[in-house]
Design a protein around this motif. Structure first.
Motif, PDB file in Angstrom:
ATOM      1  N   PHE A 161       0.848  -1.188   0.000  1.00 40.43           N
ATOM      2  CA  PHE A 161       0.000   0.000   0.000  1.00 40.43           C
ATOM      3  C   PHE A 161       0.886   1.241   0.000  1.00 40.43           C
ATOM      4  O   PHE A 161       2.118   1.158   0.029  1.00 40.43           O
ATOM      5  CB  PHE A 161      -0.972   0.007   1.193  1.00 40.43           C
ATOM      6  CG  PHE A 161      -0.320   0.204   2.543  1.00 40.43           C
ATOM      7  CD1 PHE A 161      -0.351   1.442   3.182  1.00 40.43           C
ATOM      8  CD2 PHE A 161       0.318  -0.855   3.187  1.00 40.43           C
ATOM      9  CE1 PHE A 161       0.226   1.620   4.414  1.00 40.43           C
ATOM     10  CE2 PHE A 161       0.906  -0.674   4.438  1.00 40.43           C
ATOM     11  CZ  PHE A 161       0.863   0.564   5.054  1.00 40.43           C
ATOM     12  N   GLY A 162       0.260   2.390  -0.076  1.00 41.97           N
ATOM     13  CA  GLY A 162       1.015   3.637  -0.003  1.00 41.97           C
ATOM     14  C   GLY A 162       1.416   4.175  -1.359  1.00 41.97           C
ATOM     15  O   GLY A 162       0.859   3.828  -2.406  1.00 41.97           O
ATOM     16  N   SER A 163       2.435   5.039  -1.344  1.00 52.21           N
ATOM     17  CA  SER A 163       2.810   5.787  -2.541  1.00 52.21           C
ATOM     18  C   SER A 163       3.340   4.897  -3.660  1.00 52.21           C
ATOM     19  O   SER A 163       3.155   5.211  -4.842  1.00 52.21           O
ATOM     20  CB  SER A 163       3.857   6.848  -2.186  1.00 52.21           C
ATOM     21  OG  SER A 163       4.985   6.264  -1.590  1.00 52.21           O
ATOM     22  N   TYR A 164       3.977   3.768  -3.314  1.00 53.77           N
ATOM     23  CA  TYR A 164       4.469   2.887  -4.377  1.00 53.77           C
ATOM     24  C   TYR A 164       3.306   2.342  -5.203  1.00 53.77           C
ATOM     25  O   TYR A 164       3.359   2.312  -6.440  1.00 53.77           O
ATOM     26  CB  TYR A 164       5.284   1.727  -3.801  1.00 53.77           C
ATOM     27  CG  TYR A 164       5.748   0.768  -4.875  1.00 53.77           C
ATOM     28  CD1 TYR A 164       6.890   1.040  -5.612  1.00 53.77           C
ATOM     29  CD2 TYR A 164       5.019  -0.380  -5.177  1.00 53.77           C
ATOM     30  CE1 TYR A 164       7.303   0.187  -6.630  1.00 53.77           C
ATOM     31  CE2 TYR A 164       5.418  -1.228  -6.190  1.00 53.77           C
ATOM     32  CZ  TYR A 164       6.559  -0.945  -6.908  1.00 53.77           C
ATOM     33  OH  TYR A 164       6.959  -1.787  -7.927  1.00 53.77           O
ATOM     34  N   GLU A 219      -8.863   2.144   8.696  1.00 53.39           N
ATOM     35  CA  GLU A 219      -8.392   3.533   8.560  1.00 53.39           C
ATOM     36  C   GLU A 219      -8.613   4.078   7.157  1.00 53.39           C
ATOM     37  O   GLU A 219      -8.334   5.248   6.896  1.00 53.39           O
ATOM     38  CB  GLU A 219      -6.908   3.620   8.907  1.00 53.39           C
ATOM     39  CG  GLU A 219      -6.597   3.380  10.368  1.00 53.39           C
ATOM     40  CD  GLU A 219      -5.114   3.500  10.636  1.00 53.39           C
ATOM     41  OE1 GLU A 219      -4.522   4.543  10.274  1.00 53.39           O
ATOM     42  OE2 GLU A 219      -4.528   2.553  11.190  1.00 53.39           O
ATOM     43  N   GLY A 220      -9.084   3.232   6.235  1.00 50.98           N
ATOM     44  CA  GLY A 220      -9.364   3.703   4.888  1.00 50.98           C
ATOM     45  C   GLY A 220      -8.248   3.486   3.881  1.00 50.98           C
ATOM     46  O   GLY A 220      -8.327   3.984   2.751  1.00 50.98           O
ATOM     47  N   PHE A 221      -7.188   2.744   4.247  1.00 45.89           N
ATOM     48  CA  PHE A 221      -6.108   2.479   3.313  1.00 45.89           C
ATOM     49  C   PHE A 221      -6.545   1.420   2.298  1.00 45.89           C
ATOM     50  O   PHE A 221      -7.194   0.433   2.653  1.00 45.89           O
ATOM     51  CB  PHE A 221      -4.860   1.979   4.056  1.00 45.89           C
ATOM     52  CG  PHE A 221      -4.117   3.062   4.785  1.00 45.89           C
ATOM     53  CD1 PHE A 221      -3.116   3.775   4.152  1.00 45.89           C
ATOM     54  CD2 PHE A 221      -4.426   3.379   6.100  1.00 45.89           C
ATOM     55  CE1 PHE A 221      -2.422   4.773   4.815  1.00 45.89           C
ATOM     56  CE2 PHE A 221      -3.754   4.373   6.781  1.00 45.89           C
ATOM     57  CZ  PHE A 221      -2.744   5.080   6.133  1.00 45.89           C
ATOM     58  N   GLU A 222      -6.159   1.636   1.054  1.00 50.37           N
ATOM     59  CA  GLU A 222      -6.404   0.645   0.010  1.00 50.37           C
ATOM     60  C   GLU A 222      -5.189  -0.278  -0.089  1.00 50.37           C
ATOM     61  O   GLU A 222      -4.079   0.185  -0.338  1.00 50.37           O
ATOM     62  CB  GLU A 222      -6.667   1.334  -1.328  1.00 50.37           C
ATOM     63  CG  GLU A 222      -7.956   2.136  -1.347  1.00 50.37           C
ATOM     64  CD  GLU A 222      -8.264   2.708  -2.716  1.00 50.37           C
ATOM     65  OE1 GLU A 222      -7.556   2.318  -3.685  1.00 50.37           O
ATOM     66  OE2 GLU A 222      -9.190   3.521  -2.827  1.00 50.37           O
ATOM     67  N   LEU A 223      -5.432  -1.567   0.096  1.00 47.55           N
ATOM     68  CA  LEU A 223      -4.351  -2.551   0.075  1.00 47.55           C
ATOM     69  C   LEU A 223      -4.362  -3.314  -1.239  1.00 47.55           C
ATOM     70  O   LEU A 223      -5.411  -3.766  -1.693  1.00 47.55           O
ATOM     71  CB  LEU A 223      -4.497  -3.522   1.253  1.00 47.55           C
ATOM     72  CG  LEU A 223      -4.617  -2.905   2.653  1.00 47.55           C
ATOM     73  CD1 LEU A 223      -4.686  -4.004   3.706  1.00 47.55           C
ATOM     74  CD2 LEU A 223      -3.468  -1.953   2.930  1.00 47.55           C
TER      75      LEU A 223
END
Length: 280
Positions: free
Chosen positions: A33-36, A100-104
Motif C-alpha cells: 500500500f502507499g505511494s508505491y 483507517e481507509g487504506f487501500e491494500l
C-alpha cells in the motif's frame, strides 16, 4: 528511493517467499500500500502488510522474545528483506489499515503460484503525477525523521503523546568515551570495533551518562549492562527498532526508552528519548 529500486526489493522478497524457509512458510498473505502502489516515482519506502499463521516454534520464540525484551519479528523481517533496507513491514495489520481507509493491493496469497505475484507486481506501473504520500501520525519531534521512524512506532508514540503519557526528545548523538569502565567492557565484548551497533551503543551510553543516568539501571539492546537479567529499571536502549514490540510494556512500567534509529559506522546518528510522564 527510486521506483526501480523499490520494485527490485519487492521482487527479491517474492523470491525469498518462494524459497519457503522458516518462518516464511507461515506467511499467508502479502499486501502493498502507499505511494508505491499509487505509482510514485520516488516513494519514501515500500509499505508492506504481512498476514501470517503460527506454529509451535513461532509461539515458543515469540514467548522467549517477549520475556527477554526482544522484538519477535526481527527474524521474519530479515527473512523477508535480507540485508536490504527500504521496506516497512506491518504484521497482521490488514484489518486496522482497512478500517483507517487504506487501500491494500494483494501481492500474494498462500496457495497461489508465485508467478502470479510477479505478474501483479509488474502491473503496478509508474504514475509521474503521484508523489510520496504525506506521513500520518506525525509529531513535531519527528520532523526530518519520517523514514527512520516506522509507521507502527509513529502510531504508538503519537497516541501516547496525545494522551500526555510520554515526552519525546530528539537527540543528535556525539562520539565519545563511556566513563563507566564495566559498561565500556560490555560494549567491547558484544560488538567488534567496526560494527555500527558498537558505535551506536557507545554514543547512546555517552548521552545517558551526560544526562546523569546510572548505567547500572540500563538495558542495552536486550541485555543488562552488568549481567543482570531482570527488566530495565530506568532506561532501555534500543538500536534500529529491534525491540519495538517491547516498548509499550516498558513505558507502562515507567521505564524510559532511548531509540538509536540508524546505527552507522561513521555518519551522524540521531535518537529519540521517550520518557513516561510521571504519574500523579
Amino acid at each position: 528511493m527510486k521506483r526501480e529500486r523499490a520494485t527490485r526489493l519487492l521482487a527479491d522478497m517474492i523470491t525469498r517467499l518462494e524459497g519457503g524457509a522458516w518462518p516464511l512458510g507461515l506467511v499467508e498473505e502479502v499486501y502493498v500500500f502507499g505511494s508505491y502502489v499509487r505509482g510514485a516515482l520516488e516513494p519514501n519506502d515500500v509499505d508492506v502488510v504481512i498476514e501470517h499463521g503460527t506454529d509451535k516454534r513461532w509461539l515458543g520464540e515469540s514467548l522467549d522474545a517477549s520475556i527477554n525484551g526482544r522484538d519477535a519479528y526481527v527474524g521474519m523481517r530479515q527473512a523477508l528483506r535480507g540485508r536490504a533496507r527500504g521496506i516497512s513491514f506491518q504484521f497482521r495489520g490488514r484489518s486496522s489499515l482497512q478500517d483507517e481507509g487504506f487501500e491494500l493491493f494483494l501481492l500474494w496469497r498462500k496457495g497461489e503460484p508465485f508467478s502470479l505475484a510477479r505478474e501483479r507486481l509488474a502491473s503496478l506501473t509508474a504514475n509521474p503525477e503521484a508523489g510520496p504520500a504525506p506521513r500520518d501520525h506525525m509529531l513535531t519531534e519527528f520532523e526530518g525523521l519520517e523514514s527512520p521512524v516506522p509507521r507502527p512506532a509513529r502510531i504508538e508514540l503519537f497516541n501516547r503523546h496525545a494522551k500526555g503519557k510520554i515526552t519525546i526528545t530528539p537527540l543528535k548523538l556525539l562520539d565519545g568515551d563511556i566513563e563507566d569502565p564495566e559498561a565500556a567492557r560490555h560494549v567491547r565484548r558484544r560488538w567488534v570495533e567496526t560494527s555500527p551497533l558498537r558505535r551506536a551503543a557507545t554514543c547512546a551510553l555517552v548521552a545517558l551518562e551526560q544526562r546523569g543516568v546510572d548505567l547500572g539501571e540500563v538495558t542495552l539492546h536486550g541485555q543488562r549492562l552488568f549481567g543482570r537479567d531482570q527488566p530495565a529499571e530506568r532506561c532501555f536502549v534500543d538500536l534500529a527498532w529491534n525491540g519495538f514490540g517491547y516498548m509499550g510494556r516498558l513505558l507502562d512500567d515507567g521505564v524510559a526508552w532511548l531509540e538509536v534509529m540508524r546505527p552507522h559506522r561513521s555518519k551522524p546518528m540521531e535518537a529519540l528519548l521517550i520518557e513516561p510522564t510521571p504519574r500523579t
